[in-house]
Design a protein around this motif. Structure first.
Motif, PDB file in Angstrom:
ATOM      1  N   GLY A 235      -3.646  14.979  11.104  1.00 20.68           N
ATOM      2  CA  GLY A 235      -4.658  14.329  10.271  1.00 20.68           C
ATOM      3  C   GLY A 235      -4.695  12.834  10.515  1.00 20.68           C
ATOM      4  N   ARG A 236      -5.482  12.131   9.702  1.00 18.75           N
ATOM      5  CA  ARG A 236      -5.544  10.676   9.777  1.00 18.75           C
ATOM      6  C   ARG A 236      -4.258  10.092   9.205  1.00 18.75           C
ATOM      7  N   VAL A 237      -3.726   9.099   9.890  1.00 18.25           N
ATOM      8  CA  VAL A 237      -2.381   8.620   9.569  1.00 18.25           C
ATOM      9  C   VAL A 237      -2.269   8.106   8.142  1.00 18.25           C
ATOM     10  N   CYS A 238      -3.121   7.162   7.772  1.00 18.12           N
ATOM     11  CA  CYS A 238      -2.981   6.496   6.477  1.00 18.12           C
ATOM     12  C   CYS A 238      -3.046   7.472   5.302  1.00 18.12           C
ATOM     13  N   PRO A 239      -4.097   8.268   5.175  1.00 18.86           N
ATOM     14  CA  PRO A 239      -4.135   9.170   4.024  1.00 18.86           C
ATOM     15  C   PRO A 239      -3.038  10.220   4.035  1.00 18.86           C
ATOM     16  N   GLN A 240      -2.660  10.702   5.220  1.00 20.78           N
ATOM     17  CA  GLN A 240      -1.630  11.741   5.276  1.00 20.78           C
ATOM     18  C   GLN A 240      -0.262  11.208   4.852  1.00 20.78           C
ATOM     19  N   VAL A 241       0.085  10.008   5.309  1.00 20.30           N
ATOM     20  CA  VAL A 241       1.356   9.415   4.884  1.00 20.30           C
ATOM     21  C   VAL A 241       1.328   9.133   3.382  1.00 20.30           C
ATOM     22  N   HIS A 242       0.197   8.613   2.911  1.00 22.45           N
ATOM     23  CA  HIS A 242       0.052   8.329   1.473  1.00 22.45           C
ATOM     24  C   HIS A 242       0.244   9.602   0.649  1.00 22.45           C
ATOM     25  N   HIS A 243      -0.442  10.682   1.023  1.00 31.69           N
ATOM     26  CA  HIS A 243      -0.348  11.927   0.257  1.00 31.69           C
ATOM     27  C   HIS A 243       1.047  12.539   0.367  1.00 31.69           C
ATOM     28  N   TYR A 244       1.659  12.444   1.536  1.00 33.22           N
ATOM     29  CA  TYR A 244       3.001  12.991   1.707  1.00 33.22           C
ATOM     30  C   TYR A 244       3.987  12.282   0.780  1.00 33.22           C
ATOM     31  N   ALA A 245       3.959  10.937   0.788  1.00 38.11           N
ATOM     32  CA  ALA A 245       4.883  10.175  -0.052  1.00 38.11           C
ATOM     33  C   ALA A 245       4.657  10.478  -1.531  1.00 38.11           C
ATOM     34  N   ALA A 246       3.386  10.590  -1.933  1.00 36.65           N
ATOM     35  CA  ALA A 246       3.078  10.877  -3.338  1.00 36.65           C
ATOM     36  C   ALA A 246       3.547  12.282  -3.719  1.00 36.65           C
ATOM     37  N   ALA A 247       3.295  13.258  -2.838  1.00 37.55           N
ATOM     38  CA  ALA A 247       3.685  14.636  -3.130  1.00 37.55           C
ATOM     39  C   ALA A 247       5.199  14.801  -3.206  1.00 37.55           C
ATOM     40  N   ARG A 248       5.920  14.025  -2.408  1.00 35.51           N
ATOM     41  CA  ARG A 248       7.377  14.115  -2.400  1.00 35.51           C
ATOM     42  C   ARG A 248       8.009  13.285  -3.506  1.00 35.51           C
ATOM     43  N   GLY A 249       7.190  12.531  -4.253  1.00 36.38           N
ATOM     44  CA  GLY A 249       7.731  11.679  -5.307  1.00 36.38           C
ATOM     45  C   GLY A 249       8.608  10.585  -4.756  1.00 36.38           C
ATOM     46  N   ALA A 250       8.188   9.990  -3.643  1.00 35.46           N
ATOM     47  CA  ALA A 250       9.008   8.984  -2.962  1.00 35.46           C
ATOM     48  C   ALA A 250       9.308   7.796  -3.870  1.00 35.46           C
ATOM     49  N   GLY A 251      10.548   7.334  -3.824  1.00 32.29           N
ATOM     50  CA  GLY A 251      10.906   6.110  -4.528  1.00 32.29           C
ATOM     51  C   GLY A 251      10.644   4.885  -3.691  1.00 32.29           C
ATOM     52  N   LEU A 252      10.498   5.084  -2.378  1.00 34.96           N
ATOM     53  CA  LEU A 252      10.244   3.968  -1.461  1.00 34.96           C
ATOM     54  C   LEU A 252       9.564   4.516  -0.212  1.00 34.96           C
ATOM     55  N   LEU A 253       8.537   3.810   0.239  1.00 34.64           N
ATOM     56  CA  LEU A 253       7.872   4.103   1.507  1.00 34.64           C
ATOM     57  C   LEU A 253       8.182   2.969   2.462  1.00 34.64           C
ATOM     58  N   VAL A 254       8.754   3.296   3.611  1.00 39.53           N
ATOM     59  CA  VAL A 254       9.172   2.291   4.592  1.00 39.53           C
ATOM     60  C   VAL A 254       8.289   2.412   5.827  1.00 39.53           C
ATOM     61  N   LEU A 255       7.745   1.271   6.269  1.00 40.25           N
ATOM     62  CA  LEU A 255       6.805   1.258   7.389  1.00 40.25           C
ATOM     63  C   LEU A 255       7.148   0.124   8.347  1.00 40.25           C
ATOM     64  N   GLY A 256       6.974   0.385   9.632  1.00 42.82           N
ATOM     65  CA  GLY A 256       7.033  -0.696  10.601  1.00 42.82           C
ATOM     66  C   GLY A 256       5.787  -1.556  10.480  1.00 42.82           C
ATOM     67  N   ARG A 257       5.926  -2.838  10.783  1.00 43.77           N
ATOM     68  CA  ARG A 257       4.785  -3.746  10.656  1.00 43.77           C
ATOM     69  C   ARG A 257       3.669  -3.375  11.624  1.00 43.77           C
ATOM     70  N   TYR A 258       4.021  -2.872  12.780  1.00 48.73           N
ATOM     71  CA  TYR A 258       3.043  -2.480  13.794  1.00 48.73           C
ATOM     72  C   TYR A 258       3.307  -1.048  14.238  1.00 48.73           C
ATOM     73  N   GLY A 259       2.310  -0.458  14.894  1.00 52.44           N
ATOM     74  CA  GLY A 259       2.456   0.871  15.449  1.00 52.44           C
ATOM     75  C   GLY A 259       2.431   0.844  16.967  1.00 52.44           C
ATOM     76  N   LEU A 260       2.125   1.995  17.554  1.00 49.99           N
ATOM     77  CA  LEU A 260       2.143   2.125  19.011  1.00 49.99           C
ATOM     78  C   LEU A 260       1.084   1.296  19.702  1.00 49.99           C
ATOM     79  N   HIS A 261      -0.014   1.004  19.009  1.00 50.46           N
ATOM     80  CA  HIS A 261      -1.162   0.385  19.679  1.00 50.46           C
ATOM     81  C   HIS A 261      -1.329  -1.079  19.282  1.00 50.46           C
ATOM     82  N   ARG A 262      -0.234  -1.779  19.140  1.00 48.15           N
ATOM     83  CA  ARG A 262      -0.268  -3.177  18.722  1.00 48.15           C
ATOM     84  C   ARG A 262      -0.992  -4.054  19.751  1.00 48.15           C
ATOM     85  N   GLU A 263      -1.823  -4.949  19.247  1.00 45.74           N
ATOM     86  CA  GLU A 263      -2.448  -5.997  20.066  1.00 45.74           C
ATOM     87  C   GLU A 263      -1.846  -7.338  19.672  1.00 45.74           C
ATOM     88  N   GLU A 264      -1.782  -8.260  20.622  1.00 40.18           N
ATOM     89  CA  GLU A 264      -1.171  -9.560  20.356  1.00 40.18           C
ATOM     90  C   GLU A 264      -1.884 -10.310  19.236  1.00 40.18           C
TER      91      GLU A 264
END
Length: 405
Positions: free
Chosen positions: A278-307
């Protein structure tokens, strides 16, 4: 490695109070942490607003002597009052730090909030900055306050925790997004350390998007002339994506996630993994919410970083929309040493490699994985020219004696 130097901004708002608690939790987690608490007040801005309003004062106040007296009184009230307010915001946090045995340094600054916070972060260089996700101007329509968002955008060299909920990881997982980038593996390292320090479950999730081309192809087909459509061969292109690229994409993300899981286990963490389409943003959001996450940890950039990028779009959008606390981890200064998975690659004949070279570069790695997966299912010990042509035929890309894949 856990954080040692913690910087937290406070303004007396509900999320600010939660941020202070989270900062002290991190500072006391190892027994070696230190905390700097900061409040920024804008006396000069208030003075400018007062001067802007002076022409609208009643005539009796327009005399220069009386106006000067009003200015002096206003300046004393604003400067002195705001200094008192700063002390009032910081004193309770300092008392809580003392009760936990956490060394605490109160800092006040005058100026625009985000400008001064950024300046102080450059000056203090903390391991972790902690801010409430919203301030006194919180509204349901704006889930991330302007100060927090500006600091998130421009403080790119350090980790930033945005707090919306009480800090409590008991039986609530630390969820981390992994896409195979160095930044995501740095986020996984941080997540593993936090999960260990707070005795919380660790869950790593990878999201790949196989649906994009199914939405784009009909749009392209609607604008291309009939002759161009025949040359583009939409049916074959869609089969290529369905049979090779999408399956290869899933395999690639699963492989990257498994390497991340091996990294977490090497750090002594137990980790649960999930691969989602699926689309990254909504899927991660829904996964964290469904799991009752106490913390969501993300890298500042992903695979397709531009300078030119200040921050990855998925990370920025998740920081805005997430209903839990979000930790954004700065990119590592050196590449993360991620364990390699056991090598089960199948050797290729030169003729097979030559056929693979005809696949567009962006799809070549995924095509290779798809061909090797097919070879394994057939019990083959080598990938030959015929193996590649067989996969090509299945994908509708030709495959006769003179045709390429």
């Amino acid at each position: 490695m856990m954080y040692q130097q913690i910087f937290v901004g406070v303004d007396g708002s509900p999320c600010s109070d939660l941020a202070g608690e989270a900062a002290l939790a991190f500072a006391s987690a190892t027994g070696k942490g230190r905390c700097t608490g900061c409040h920024v007040y804008a006396a000069r801005m208030h003075r400018q607003r007062f001067e802007d309003m002076e022409p609208g004062l009643p005539e009796r106040y327009q005399e220069e002597e009386r106006l000067g007296s009003l200015r002096a009184t206003h300046d004393d009230l604003i400067s002195g009052g705001m200094a008192l307010i700063s002390d009032a915001y910081l004193a309770p946090l300092e008392a809580k730090a003392a009760a936990r045995g956490v060394p605490f340094e109160p800092v006040t600054a005058e100026g625009r909030g985000y400008v001064e916070i950024l300046r102080l972060l450059r000056e203090h260089r903390p391991d972790l900055a902690v801010l409430g996700a919203t301030g006194h101007g919180q509204t349901p329509e704006v889930p991330l306050g302007s100060l927090a968002e500006r600091v998130l955008l421009y403080a790119g060299t350090g980790d930033l925790l945005l707090v919306r909920r009480p800090w409590d990881l008991r039986n609530r997982p630390v969820v981390v997004g992994v896409d195979g980038s160095d930044a995501s593996y740095a986020a996984l390292e941080r997540a593993a350390a936090i999960a260990s320090a707070f005795d919380a479950p660790l869950e790593a999730v990878a999201v790949y998007d196989p649906f994009f081309h199914t939405a784009v192809f009909p749009v392209i087909a609607g604008v291309l002339p009939e002759e161009a459509q025949r040359r583009f061969n939409f049916a074959a292109q869609e089969r290529l994506h369905d049979e090779i690229i999408d399956r290869g994409l899933e395999h690639l993300y699963r492989q990257n996630l498994e390497r991340g899981a091996a990294l977490a286990r090497a750090l002594g963490a137990r980790v649960h993994t999930a691969v989602i389409a699926g689309r990254v943003c909504p899927q991660v959001h829904h996964y964290a919410a469904a799991r009752g996450a106490g913390l969501l940890v993300l890298g500042r950039y992903g695979l397709h970083r531009e300078e030119e990028s200040l921050i990855g779009s998925n990370t920025l959008n998740l920081a805005r929309m997430s209903t839990t606390n979000v930790l954004v981890v700065a990119p590592p200064k050196t590449p993360i040493a991620v364990p390699d998975l056991p090598c089960d690659a199948i050797p290729w004949t030169p003729e097979a490699e030559n056929l693979l070279a005809r696949v567009p570069p962006f799809a070549r790695r995924m095509a290779r994985m798809a061909v090797e997966e097919h070879a394994r299912t057939q019990g083959l010990s080598w990938v030959t020219e015929n193996t590649v042509r067989d996969v090509a035929r299945r994908a509708g890309m030709g495959g006769g004696q003179g045709a390429g894949p």
